[in-house]
Write an enzyme that holds these catalytic residues in place. Structure first.
Site, PDB file in Angstrom:
ATOM      1  N   GLU A 246       0.888  -1.168   0.000  1.00 39.52           N
ATOM      2  CA  GLU A 246       0.000   0.000   0.000  1.00 39.52           C
ATOM      3  C   GLU A 246       0.917   1.205   0.000  1.00 39.52           C
ATOM      4  O   GLU A 246       1.483   1.555   1.034  1.00 39.52           O
ATOM      5  CB  GLU A 246      -0.923  -0.053   1.217  1.00 39.52           C
ATOM      6  CG  GLU A 246      -2.126   0.867   1.093  1.00 39.52           C
ATOM      7  CD  GLU A 246      -1.872   2.233   1.679  1.00 39.52           C
ATOM      8  OE1 GLU A 246      -1.291   3.087   0.958  1.00 39.52           O
ATOM      9  OE2 GLU A 246      -2.230   2.458   2.839  1.00 39.52           O
ATOM     10  N   CYS A 280      -2.509   8.378   3.820  1.00 35.18           N
ATOM     11  CA  CYS A 280      -2.287   7.919   2.441  1.00 35.18           C
ATOM     12  C   CYS A 280      -3.504   8.147   1.564  1.00 35.18           C
ATOM     13  O   CYS A 280      -3.399   8.572   0.420  1.00 35.18           O
ATOM     14  CB  CYS A 280      -1.912   6.436   2.440  1.00 35.18           C
ATOM     15  SG  CYS A 280      -0.371   6.061   3.297  1.00 35.18           S
TER      16      CYS A 280
END
Length: 471
Positions: A246, A280
């Site tokens: 990720e 994020c």
């Protein structure tokens, strides 16, 4: 007003004497919170050896017993949630309230229970007279979990909990900026787990670089930068460790013509500014139709100007500091570049040194376009650029221009927003919201934001090996 709840018992359990460790500073004040061991690749070797030795016994307990122990671990985290939240607030900097440190501490228990309770059924692939083929999921072995500094405890749990549930053992490597949060949540879990099933190795780049290529690692889960993700892919080439990556994102949002600026402004703001923008999947660049552009900019700037900025431990803070000097410098550089290009700094655009070294005011930047580093790069801070557009097709093209594709959002009429969402290149597209995550809903990126899924049944499958049994 600062909280007074004591964290000394949990801190004492996870820290070492000053002469034996490295100082970990408070993100707001710079004051030392505690000391952690600066471990090495040799320590990693020993931890992986212990994890490999413990794994068959852990797998042999079966799903039901592992789930029971994980529930006990979640209860322990809940019982010490305030202590954990205070460590997170000090070390990482996020405020205690709102979508902050208490939210993160509570989320750890929620995600542990979700991993324990998610059902993963045996799949019948083929069945005919005399033949039946079944797909089962079995443990991989040792999972290495490499976490970031922005949501240190929660993202560690996203990696740890499903891996343990599926019968793997875990060696976690936290960011050197925020090791205490991970040490704390693992300490609480290990009060109920067998020895060596879950371990933490604290260290710097030497330890991180050794993980992906380690012959004793069967799976690497990593959350962090695209650059580091590429190095992990290279490192795993020899041992063929499975990967879940990720790698962050430069998430676009598109506000459609006819949208109600006042109605969507709060959702837009927190989509961008959750954890002071250090997320994020936060909204990083906002494309707004010309017909509502000034209204959206005005509403966002009102909210930004009203935000209470302060240390994470203050009950009154709504936004906290940047977590470290490196990120503060990145945000400062990007805003100054935007200013030099003639962009309009509607509100903010400056540090708040009276509060501490890493504080930066919530900033709305208008009259800026693609090609500016503030738009093209992931700023990871309390700044959002608002970009004007006149044609929806053009906005879609510009939203898809980034090499990253973690999340995106579309705001406006739900029917039209759905049509636009289907054409955006992102692992997740939210409609009239941004960044909301659910432990049962798969999450992962495309393009430069990595690959592999987390959460729910898909997340369990990602930390297991498929095994076909034909009878």
């Amino acid at each position: 007003m600062s909280t007074s709840t004591d964290t000394s018992a949990l801190l004492d359990a996870i820290t070492v004497a000053p002469e034996h460790g490295r100082a970990v500073p408070d993100a707001a004040s710079g004051e030392t919170i505690g000391y952690v061991r600066e471990q090495t690749a040799a320590d990693l070797d020993r931890a992986i050896d212990r994890a490999r030795a413990a794994q068959p016994g852990w797998a042999g307990l079966g799903h039901e017993e592992r789930a029971r122990l994980l529930h006990l671990a979640a209860d322990e985290v809940d019982a010490h949630a305030e202590e954990l939240a205070l460590i997170i607030a000090r070390e990482q900097g996020k405020p205690l309230n709102g979508p902050g440190a208490r939210f993160e501490a509570g989320g750890c228990a929620v995600w542990i229970r979700s991993a324990a309770d998610t059902v993963l059924e045996t799949e019948v692939l083929f069945e005919a007279e005399g033949t039946r083929s079944e797909l089962h999921y079995v443990p991989l072995g040792v999972v290495a979990a490499i976490g970031p500094w922005n949501w240190p405890a929660l993202i560690a749990i996203w990696q740890i909990a499903p891996a343990l549930r599926m019968g793997n053992t875990v060696v976690a490597k936290p960011s050197e900026y925020t090791p205490l949060s991970v040490l704390a949540v693992v300490e609480l879990m290990n009060r109920h787990l067998p020895a060596d099933v879950l371990q933490v190795v604290t260290g710097g780049r030497e330890v991180g670089a050794a993980i992906a290529a380690h012959p004793g690692v069967d799976k690497v889960m990593f959350t962090g930068s695209t650059k580091t993700g590429r190095e992990i892919v290279k490192g795993s080439a020899n041992n063929l460790a499975r990967l879940t990556l990720e790698l962050g994102g430069n998430d676009p949002g598109i506000v459609l013509p006819g949208s109600d600026a006042k109605a969507i402004a709060e959702g837009l703001f927190w989509g961008a500014f959750i954890n002071t923008g250090q997320t994020c999947a936060a909204l990083k660049r906002l494309y707004v139709h010309d017909s509502v552009y000034e209204d959206v900019v005005d509403e966002l700037s009102k909210i930004a100007a009203s935000m209470q900025l302060g240390p994470g431990t203050s009950e009154d803070s709504q936004l906290g500091p940047l977590s470290n000097r490196q990120q503060f410098d990145i945000v400062t550089r990007l805003v100054e570049d935007a200013r030099a290009r003639g962009a309009r700094i509607v509100t903010g655009g400056e540090a708040a040194p009276e509060l501490g070294a890493h504080f930066y005011r919530a900033t709305i930047v208008a009259d800026i376009d693609d090609g500016a580093p503030l738009v093209d790069e992931e700023q990871f801070g309390p700044v959002v650029p608002v970009i004007r557009y006149t044609d929806v097709e053009d906005a879609i093209t510009r939203a898809n221009s980034s090499e990253q594709g973690l999340g995106a959002s579309v705001w406006g009429d739900p029917v039209e927003a759905r049509r636009v969402a289907e054409r955006i290149d992102s692992g997740t597209v939210w409609i009239n919201q941004h960044g909301t995550l659910n432990p049962m809903v798969a999450f992962g990126g495309v393009k430069g934001s990595g690959y592999g899924l987390e959460f729910g049944a898909h997340g369990l499958k990602a930390v297991a090996a498929p095994k076909v049994i034909t009878i």
